[in-house]
Scaffold this motif. Structure first.
Motif, PDB file in Angstrom:
ATOM      1  N   ALA A 156       0.840  -1.204   0.000  1.00  0.00           N
ATOM      2  CA  ALA A 156       0.000   0.000   0.000  1.00  0.00           C
ATOM      3  C   ALA A 156       0.880   1.261   0.000  1.00  0.00           C
ATOM      4  CB  ALA A 156      -0.918  -0.007   1.221  1.00  0.00           C
ATOM      5  N   GLU A 157       1.878   1.255   0.858  1.00  0.00           N
ATOM      6  CA  GLU A 157       2.758   2.432   0.926  1.00  0.00           C
ATOM      7  C   GLU A 157       3.564   2.571  -0.365  1.00  0.00           C
ATOM      8  OE1 GLU A 157       4.900   3.018   4.604  1.00  0.00           O
ATOM      9  OE2 GLU A 157       3.331   2.025   5.761  1.00  0.00           O
ATOM     10  N   ALA A 158       3.955   1.446  -0.947  1.00  0.00           N
ATOM     11  CA  ALA A 158       4.722   1.494  -2.202  1.00  0.00           C
ATOM     12  C   ALA A 158       3.869   2.066  -3.326  1.00  0.00           C
ATOM     13  CB  ALA A 158       5.226   0.108  -2.569  1.00  0.00           C
ATOM     14  N   SER A 159       2.610   1.654  -3.403  1.00  0.00           N
ATOM     15  CA  SER A 159       1.777   2.134  -4.513  1.00  0.00           C
ATOM     16  C   SER A 159       1.612   3.645  -4.425  1.00  0.00           C
ATOM     17  CB  SER A 159       0.421   1.427  -4.528  1.00  0.00           C
ATOM     18  OG  SER A 159      -0.431   1.935  -3.533  1.00  0.00           O
ATOM     19  N   SER A 160       1.567   4.150  -3.199  1.00  0.00           N
ATOM     20  CA  SER A 160       1.453   5.592  -3.003  1.00  0.00           C
ATOM     21  C   SER A 160       2.795   6.285  -3.280  1.00  0.00           C
ATOM     22  CB  SER A 160       0.969   5.831  -1.570  1.00  0.00           C
ATOM     23  OG  SER A 160       1.070   7.174  -1.237  1.00  0.00           O
ATOM     24  N   ASN A 161       3.876   5.772  -2.698  1.00  0.00           N
ATOM     25  CA  ASN A 161       5.194   6.398  -2.875  1.00  0.00           C
ATOM     26  C   ASN A 161       5.644   6.394  -4.330  1.00  0.00           C
ATOM     27  OD1 ASN A 161       6.155   7.403  -0.395  1.00  0.00           O
ATOM     28  ND2 ASN A 161       6.583   5.338   0.337  1.00  0.00           N
ATOM     29  N   LEU A 162       5.364   5.323  -5.047  1.00  0.00           N
ATOM     30  CA  LEU A 162       5.872   5.205  -6.416  1.00  0.00           C
ATOM     31  C   LEU A 162       4.969   5.883  -7.446  1.00  0.00           C
ATOM     32  CD1 LEU A 162       7.851   3.401  -4.927  1.00  0.00           C
ATOM     33  CD2 LEU A 162       7.754   1.792  -6.813  1.00  0.00           C
ATOM     34  N   ALA A 163       3.892   6.511  -6.950  1.00  0.00           N
ATOM     35  CA  ALA A 163       3.044   7.290  -7.861  1.00  0.00           C
ATOM     36  C   ALA A 163       3.799   8.500  -8.418  1.00  0.00           C
ATOM     37  CB  ALA A 163       1.779   7.749  -7.131  1.00  0.00           C
ATOM     38  N   ARG A 164       4.878   8.889  -7.718  1.00  0.00           N
ATOM     39  CA  ARG A 164       5.619  10.089  -8.148  1.00  0.00           C
ATOM     40  C   ARG A 164       6.377   9.860  -9.465  1.00  0.00           C
ATOM     41  NH1 ARG A 164       9.492  10.341  -3.056  1.00  0.00           N
ATOM     42  NH2 ARG A 164       7.602   9.455  -2.196  1.00  0.00           N
ATOM     43  N   TYR A 165       6.602   8.598  -9.818  1.00  0.00           N
ATOM     44  CA  TYR A 165       7.366   8.319 -11.044  1.00  0.00           C
ATOM     45  C   TYR A 165       6.406   8.335 -12.229  1.00  0.00           C
ATOM     46  CZ  TYR A 165      10.804   7.204  -7.581  1.00  0.00           C
ATOM     47  OH  TYR A 165      11.653   7.306  -6.500  1.00  0.00           O
ATOM     48  N   ASP A 166       6.329   9.511 -12.853  1.00  0.00           N
ATOM     49  CA  ASP A 166       5.302   9.732 -13.873  1.00  0.00           C
ATOM     50  C   ASP A 166       5.881  10.253 -15.180  1.00  0.00           C
ATOM     51  OD1 ASP A 166       6.090  12.238 -13.111  1.00  0.00           O
ATOM     52  OD2 ASP A 166       4.153  12.849 -12.286  1.00  0.00           O
ATOM     53  N   GLY A 167       7.221  10.324 -15.255  1.00  0.00           N
ATOM     54  CA  GLY A 167       7.844  10.775 -16.494  1.00  0.00           C
ATOM     55  C   GLY A 167       7.805  12.272 -16.702  1.00  0.00           C
ATOM     56  N   VAL A 168       7.396  13.041 -15.680  1.00  0.00           N
ATOM     57  CA  VAL A 168       7.279  14.493 -15.857  1.00  0.00           C
ATOM     58  C   VAL A 168       8.570  15.218 -15.462  1.00  0.00           C
ATOM     59  CG1 VAL A 168       6.082  16.586 -15.104  1.00  0.00           C
ATOM     60  CG2 VAL A 168       4.784  14.487 -15.529  1.00  0.00           C
ATOM     61  N   ARG A 169       9.043  14.947 -14.228  1.00  0.00           N
ATOM     62  CA  ARG A 169      10.098  15.807 -13.672  1.00  0.00           C
ATOM     63  C   ARG A 169      11.492  15.203 -13.738  1.00  0.00           C
ATOM     64  NH1 ARG A 169       7.137  15.381  -8.562  1.00  0.00           N
ATOM     65  NH2 ARG A 169       6.626  13.530  -9.755  1.00  0.00           N
ATOM     66  N   TYR A 170      11.559  13.857 -13.705  1.00  0.00           N
ATOM     67  CA  TYR A 170      12.863  13.194 -13.761  1.00  0.00           C
ATOM     68  C   TYR A 170      12.630  11.750 -14.154  1.00  0.00           C
ATOM     69  CZ  TYR A 170      11.063  12.479  -9.039  1.00  0.00           C
ATOM     70  OH  TYR A 170      10.241  12.227  -7.976  1.00  0.00           O
ATOM     71  N   GLY A 171      13.693  11.082 -14.530  1.00  0.00           N
ATOM     72  CA  GLY A 171      13.588   9.667 -14.855  1.00  0.00           C
ATOM     73  C   GLY A 171      13.075   9.423 -16.259  1.00  0.00           C
ATOM     74  N   HIS A 172      12.655   8.176 -16.479  1.00  0.00           N
ATOM     75  CA  HIS A 172      12.292   7.727 -17.818  1.00  0.00           C
ATOM     76  C   HIS A 172      10.964   8.316 -18.294  1.00  0.00           C
ATOM     77  CE1 HIS A 172      11.720   5.068 -21.226  1.00  0.00           C
ATOM     78  NE2 HIS A 172      10.528   4.750 -20.761  1.00  0.00           N
ATOM     79  N   ARG A 173      10.938   8.765 -19.558  1.00  0.00           N
ATOM     80  CA  ARG A 173       9.678   9.134 -20.206  1.00  0.00           C
ATOM     81  C   ARG A 173       9.599   8.362 -21.519  1.00  0.00           C
ATOM     82  NH1 ARG A 173       7.714  15.216 -21.828  1.00  0.00           N
ATOM     83  NH2 ARG A 173       7.810  15.466 -19.566  1.00  0.00           N
ATOM     84  N   THR A 174       8.430   7.798 -21.773  1.00  0.00           N
ATOM     85  CA  THR A 174       8.241   7.032 -23.001  1.00  0.00           C
ATOM     86  C   THR A 174       8.436   7.938 -24.225  1.00  0.00           C
ATOM     87  OG1 THR A 174       6.758   5.464 -24.083  1.00  0.00           O
ATOM     88  CG2 THR A 174       5.730   7.461 -23.181  1.00  0.00           C
ATOM     89  N   ALA A 175       8.864   7.311 -25.328  1.00  0.00           N
ATOM     90  CA  ALA A 175       9.044   8.086 -26.555  1.00  0.00           C
ATOM     91  C   ALA A 175       7.679   8.325 -27.195  1.00  0.00           C
ATOM     92  CB  ALA A 175       9.950   7.318 -27.515  1.00  0.00           C
ATOM     93  N   ALA A 176       7.443   9.530 -27.680  1.00  0.00           N
ATOM     94  CA  ALA A 176       6.244   9.879 -28.448  1.00  0.00           C
ATOM     95  C   ALA A 176       4.925   9.436 -27.815  1.00  0.00           C
ATOM     96  CB  ALA A 176       6.348   9.285 -29.867  1.00  0.00           C
ATOM     97  N   PRO A 177       4.624   9.924 -26.609  1.00  0.00           N
ATOM     98  CA  PRO A 177       3.340   9.568 -25.994  1.00  0.00           C
ATOM     99  C   PRO A 177       2.159  10.157 -26.777  1.00  0.00           C
ATOM    100  CG  PRO A 177       4.438  11.284 -24.723  1.00  0.00           C
ATOM    101  CD  PRO A 177       5.419  10.830 -25.761  1.00  0.00           C
ATOM    102  N   LYS A 178       1.041   9.400 -26.770  1.00  0.00           N
ATOM    103  CA  LYS A 178      -0.143   9.863 -27.514  1.00  0.00           C
ATOM    104  C   LYS A 178      -0.809  11.037 -26.801  1.00  0.00           C
ATOM    105  CE  LYS A 178      -2.139   5.661 -27.873  1.00  0.00           C
ATOM    106  NZ  LYS A 178      -1.174   4.553 -27.719  1.00  0.00           N
ATOM    107  N   ASN A 179      -0.800  11.001 -25.479  1.00  0.00           N
ATOM    108  CA  ASN A 179      -1.385  12.081 -24.680  1.00  0.00           C
ATOM    109  C   ASN A 179      -0.821  11.971 -23.266  1.00  0.00           C
ATOM    110  OD1 ASN A 179      -2.816   9.986 -23.354  1.00  0.00           O
ATOM    111  ND2 ASN A 179      -4.354  10.025 -24.985  1.00  0.00           N
ATOM    112  N   LEU A 180      -1.314  12.816 -22.365  1.00  0.00           N
ATOM    113  CA  LEU A 180      -0.732  12.853 -21.019  1.00  0.00           C
ATOM    114  C   LEU A 180      -0.884  11.512 -20.305  1.00  0.00           C
ATOM    115  CD1 LEU A 180       0.625  14.893 -19.030  1.00  0.00           C
ATOM    116  CD2 LEU A 180      -1.631  15.088 -17.974  1.00  0.00           C
ATOM    117  N   GLU A 181      -2.091  10.958 -20.367  1.00  0.00           N
ATOM    118  CA  GLU A 181      -2.322   9.702 -19.664  1.00  0.00           C
ATOM    119  C   GLU A 181      -1.439   8.584 -20.227  1.00  0.00           C
ATOM    120  OE1 GLU A 181      -5.956   8.785 -18.159  1.00  0.00           O
ATOM    121  OE2 GLU A 181      -5.453   6.686 -17.805  1.00  0.00           O
TER     122      GLU A 181
END
Lengths: 97, 488
Positions: free
Chosen positions: B318-343
């Motif tokens: 439960a705590e992991a699912s909440s803590n790891l929500a921050r990894y969203d490709g916006v501010r740091y780390g991996h971002r997928t190539a050519a996303p179709k939209n934000l979601e």
């Protein structure tokens, strides 16, 4: 507890994850087995037991809420996948024309 | 004897006396890394040139007084879950590939202020989720005692570095046994401090109400010296305790034997059906040694032990699912190539970036927190957590500390645990409950099962790390496991 395909896909959506179609079935089964094991907790009588969400035994120390600048904007933006030099850039949020 | 084979306290004393230079000690460790790393694969990042440069600069400006430089010139490593300014920090995950943090973790600041020289970042199970270090997105670390076997996890890289003498100490993190179990499997020392003893600032969060940073070393004395440096209040972590840090070396050397100490053996641990005979025999030998040193041995009970795996994996997920929500490709780390939209950017970045074990725990966490299941799983697990903690408090009223095996079995073969995550969770049966209770635990090597090392854990009252060091130091000295090194 067992997860059917619809439940599993809902869970993936909530988690913003989309495992490969080939991996979905195995992962759903693993999650079902793990949840079935968790059902063991039902054996424990927890009537009138307060949940324990944090083991902090000491008094938490509070500090004054003072704004401070710990890092420069450029240092923060340096790690971003895409920026315009001032802001993070993401795909268009409001869709339409 | 090579410099890298000394203990941390031995090399620290030579450095202070000027009998060896920081550069010579650093070179000795770097040579050792070069010799062992191809088979051990304990490190994800190195800074050889920067470390040598730092050592030379330190030699050129030796302090007259070492009182505020307790680790002056001592080479160490840190688990890749701790931020080091300017060094890539990935938590062994693809989602953080290329992330270079602009700040140091609190414990890293403390090491640097104390004069330690950081050589590199240790491999681990991705986001500290695992017990083998096979769940790293980059490499599987091997056990220096037998490179076909796992080093344990999740701090397996730290344990392997220490056992292979690549460094004199490493910092690991322990959420459900991730310091104590690899220490046991690699024949070294590791302590999970009381929850709140060490700041979590700069520790990439997995399960915030469980995570603690702690040292891994080859002697108990070294672990005490390291904890002395990293423990203490930090205003950037509100759960970090303001309780004063005692002098651990003084506590460790307060007496020459164990007279007056009462050690409790939890019957649920020693009677566990999965306990390997070799592990049981090594633990029994340690208990006998404690008795000969003057300790009184009593049997105690932790009646809710069998529920600790279910309680832990619900709450931690439960705590992991909440803590790891921050990894969203916006501010740091991996971002997928050519996303179709934000979601799609969120979903594809996360799916590409997280490994299967991390995805499983996020999914389980989302499940137990979702409407309709919250009470039956999350709240229920937290109620059981209180009962488990109460078991510990009751047992620790009947004795001064508990003694128990760390892992039911010695190090197993790489790949042996296969694809069944539940089987892996069962291996954590002896370590999880201490994290549920928030209490301190010291794992020390006590002997062998065949050709593989075995550890025992000493578990104490809150903030009573000093007495754990006292008992651990005496035991390892009489059992001949003080400064034990893997034969490689």
């Amino acid at each position: 507890m067992s997860l059917d395909k619809k439940d599993f896909l809902h869970l993936c959506r909530l988690s913003r994850l989309e495992p490969d179609a080939s991996a979905q079935e195995e992962m759903a089964q693993q999650c079902s087995r793990i949840l079935a094991y968790m059902d063991k907790l039902a054996e424990v009588d927890t009537t009138d037991v307060e949940p324990l969400y944090s083991p902090v035994i000491h008094e938490c120390a509070f500090r004054d809420d003072v704004a401070e600048r710990r890092r420069e904007r450029s240092a923060i933006l340096a790690d971003a996948p895409q920026t315009d030099g001032a802001f993070f850039i993401v795909p268009r949020i409001v869709e339409g024309k | 004897m090579e410099l890298f084979e000394l203990s941390l306290c031995e090399v620290r004393d030579l450095l202070r006396k000027g009998e060896v230079s920081a550069e010579a000690v650093t070179r000795s460790c770097l040579n050792r890394i070069n010799a062992t790393e191809p088979s051990v694969k304990a490190l994800l990042g190195r800074r050889d040139e920067a470390a040598l440069k730092q050592a030379r600069a330190m030699d050129a400006a030796r302090p007259a007084d070492f009182s505020d430089k307790p680790l002056w010139g001592v080479p160490v490593t840190v688990k890749d879950v701790l931020t080091v300014k300017g060094m890539p920090t990935t938590a062994a995950s693809k989602i953080l590939e290329g992330f270079v943090p602009p700040y140091d973790a609190h414990v890293v600041e403390k090491l640097e202020q104390a004069g330690a020289i950081i050589l590199g970042k240790n491999n681990m199970d991705e986001f500290a989720m695992g017990s083998t270090t096979e769940h790293s997105a980059y490499a599987a670390t091997t056990n220096p005692w037998d490179v076909e076997r796992v080093p344990g996890g999740s701090s397996g890289g730290s344990a392997a570095s220490v056992a292979a003498c690549q460094c004199f100490a490493s910092l690991g993190s322990d959420t459900g046994g991730s310091i104590r179990q690899p220490a046991s499997l690699c024949g070294c020392v590791g302590i999970k401090p009381t929850y709140g003893r060490v700041s979590r600032y700069g520790l990439l969060a997995y399960a915030s109400s469980f995570d603690q940073v702690g040292p891994m070393t080859r002697t108990v004395e070294d672990a005490a010296a390291m904890l002395q440096v990293i423990a203490g209040h930090d205003r950037r972590d509100s759960t970090c305790s303001p309780v004063a840090v005692p002098d651990y070396n003084a506590a460790m050397t307060a007496q020459a034997d164990l007279k007056g100490l009462k050690l409790g053996l939890p019957r649920e641990f020693f009677g566990h059906e999965g306990l390997d005979a070799g592990v049981a025999a090594a633990c029994q030998k340690a208990v006998d040694a404690a008795r000969e040193l003057g300790a009184e041995i009593v049997e105690v009970s932790l009646p809710h032990t069998e529920y600790s795996i279910a309680s832990y994996y619900i709450l931690a997920a439960a705590e992991a699912s909440s803590n790891l929500a921050r990894y969203d490709g916006v501010r740091y780390g991996h971002r997928t190539a050519a996303p179709k939209n934000l979601e799609d950017m969120y979903t594809s970045s996360r799916t590409e970036g997280f490994g299967p074990e991390v995805q499983r725990r996020i999914l389980l966490g989302s499940y137990v927190l979702s409407a309709g299941y919250y009470d039956a799983y999350y709240r229920k697990a937290a109620q059981v957590r209180r009962l488990i903690r109460q078991d510990y408090l009751d047992a620790l009223r009947q004795c001064d500390m508990l003694v128990a095996p760390v892992s039911p079995v010695p190090a197993w073969k790489i790949g042996e645990m296969g694809g069944d995550p539940l089987q892996m969770y069962f291996m954590d049966i002896f370590t999880l409950s201490l994290n549920l209770a928030g209490l301190p635990g010291l794992s020390v090597p006590v002997g062998m099962s065949g050709s593989l090392p075995v550890g025992i854990q000493l578990m104490g009252r809150a903030f009573d790390e000093g007495r754990l060091f006292l008992a651990g130091d005496k035991l390892t000295r009489v059992l001949g496991t003080h400064n034990q090194r893997a034969p490689m």
